[in-house]
Design an enzyme around this catalytic site. Sequence first.
Site, PDB file in Angstrom:
ATOM      1  N   GLY A 209      36.068  47.568  43.933  1.00  0.00           N
ATOM      2  CA  GLY A 209      35.464  46.617  43.676  1.00  0.00           C
ATOM      3  C   GLY A 209      36.120  45.305  43.759  1.00  0.00           C
ATOM      4  NE  ARG A 210      40.489  44.080  39.183  1.00  0.00           N
ATOM      5  CZ  ARG A 210      40.350  43.702  38.163  1.00  0.00           C
ATOM      6  NH1 ARG A 210      40.427  42.236  37.993  1.00  0.00           N
ATOM      7  NH2 ARG A 210      40.030  44.244  37.275  1.00  0.00           N
TER       8      ARG A 210
ATOM      9  N   GLY B 127      39.883  50.391  41.149  1.00  0.00           N
ATOM     10  CA  GLY B 127      41.146  49.848  40.555  1.00  0.00           C
ATOM     11  C   GLY B 127      42.296  49.147  41.373  1.00  0.00           C
TER      12      GLY B 127
ATOM     13  CB  CYS C 203      31.525  25.095  20.195  1.00  0.00           C
ATOM     14  SG  CYS C 203      30.521  23.624  21.017  1.00  0.00           S
ATOM     15  CD  GLU C 204      33.562  31.256  20.959  1.00  0.00           C
ATOM     16  OE1 GLU C 204      34.979  31.885  20.901  1.00  0.00           O
ATOM     17  OE2 GLU C 204      32.629  31.999  21.009  1.00  0.00           O
TER      18      GLU C 204
ATOM     19  NE  ARG D 233      39.048  39.454  35.576  1.00  0.00           N
ATOM     20  CZ  ARG D 233      40.402  39.282  35.718  1.00  0.00           C
ATOM     21  NH1 ARG D 233      40.729  38.138  36.108  1.00  0.00           N
ATOM     22  NH2 ARG D 233      40.982  40.308  35.558  1.00  0.00           N
TER      23      ARG D 233
ATOM     24  CE1 TYR E 242      38.921  42.823  29.951  1.00  0.00           C
ATOM     25  CE2 TYR E 242      38.313  41.220  31.728  1.00  0.00           C
ATOM     26  CZ  TYR E 242      38.287  42.344  30.894  1.00  0.00           C
ATOM     27  OH  TYR E 242      36.861  42.959  31.170  1.00  0.00           O
TER      28      TYR E 242
ATOM     29  CD  GLU F 270      33.763  55.667  41.982  1.00  0.00           C
ATOM     30  OE1 GLU F 270      34.357  54.995  40.874  1.00  0.00           O
ATOM     31  OE2 GLU F 270      32.839  56.358  41.580  1.00  0.00           O
TER      32      GLU F 270
ATOM     33  CE1 TYR G 123      34.282  44.364  37.321  1.00  0.00           C
ATOM     34  CE2 TYR G 123      36.396  44.104  38.268  1.00  0.00           C
ATOM     35  CZ  TYR G 123      35.422  44.904  38.195  1.00  0.00           C
ATOM     36  OH  TYR G 123      35.350  46.173  38.542  1.00  0.00           O
TER      37      TYR G 123
END
Length: 426
Positions: free
Chosen positions: A275-276, A239, A355-356, A312, A316, A273, A384
């Site tokens: 990651g980011r 985190g 197409c969004e 992302r 988010y 742990e 991510y």
Amino acid sequence: MDYFEYRDSALWCEGVAMERIAREFGTPVYVYSARTFVEHYERIATAFAKLQPLICYSIKSCPNTHLCKLLARKGAGFDVVSGGELFRARRAGGDPAKIVFAGVGKSEAEIRAALRCGIGLLNVESEAEMDQLVRIAAEESVSARAALRINPDVDPVTHRHTTTGTRETKFGVDVARARRFFERFGRTKEVSLCGLHLHIGSPVNRVDPYVAAIQRALELIDELTRAGFAIDTLDIGGGFSAHYRGTEAPDAAAYAAAIVPLLRERGLRIILEPGRSIAANAGVLLTRVEYVKPANARRFVIVDAGMNDLIRPVLYDAYHFIWPVRPGEGFVPGARGDAIDAPGLVETDVVGPVCETGDFFARKRRLPPVERGELLAVFTAGAYGMSMSSQYNSRPRAAEVLVEGDAARLIRRRETYDDLVEAEHV
Ligand code: LLP
């Protein structure tokens, strides 16, 4: 922060011009700086050295085996959350004894595979899962080590979709149930329930939620120890943040300054742990402008990467700094982020071809006036980014390139149309 820098009016990754990478490998392409990736890992290792922790890189953030190998060689372990991630960790040379396995829904096959390879620790999230683990360990005649993931009910002050340590989320068990959990399973012979696990959310831009969560875990450990349970492991999860807007993330030393004093002299085996905080700033998504379209008082810059490559922003409301690879006179940024101001910047929406309406990378962003054919860099995309990519709109996934000094090499080829239908040959 990282080794993506503007030199001679253009963006470089370490010793390689981003323009060269686009020429050689095409766009969209994820570009990773090996030096950034490894240095971020080393900074965590140095900051937490007094605890001699096991640092388990969280594979989900950026799972390319070539990147994982760089960390395995440095002695890192891996945090996995599926059989597929376990497979990757081992492919990258990860030592099974240094792999930890989390997740609320581990399947029987995944638990069996983990036990067969001699996994270091299973982070168990429910009584039902523990029942299953005990049964499988007995069938396999292996002994396993497990930690109970607790839900400390601490607000990490981040996006609600990536908040994991509050009461209403599906993760772990609350402290009251944790006591009963140990009474029920704490003396099981097939599975040694030897620790606690936490993961409060991501990204966590403050240190105080960690302090609160770890204090709660330590109180519980003291209580369990008094009750006769042997707890030797505390896994504090991941985190730690990354720099998206500028230099907003606390550095590894700042997290450590708050966390290490709580855990020193405790005699626990500590697991992290991250990651980011290792991968995010080590990767840039390089994309080319297909068209520029002024419409309804807006200026849309339509690029060749889409939400299938980097989801992302819409998922988010995530901010990624975006800037041209060759920004032109007067626009070479001294720093990154919202604060950049120069005469001539134009309010721009950077959007993809999908197409969004949610297919955007930036809205109302002040950017230099870019033209068709120009390259844009989407920064802090290493975590991510590729790992959450899809083939939506039947768009083959982007290539991945690893830069080490003056060398750039392909570490995942661009998918082809054949790849799109490959698994349909049944
Ligand atoms: N450990 C566990 C048990 C986790 O669930 C996670 C991330 C980590 C470690 C690593 O967290 P990190 O150090 O990377 O922050 N897709 C979202 C992030 C989801 C994180 C899920 N769990 C995003 O793009 O922001």
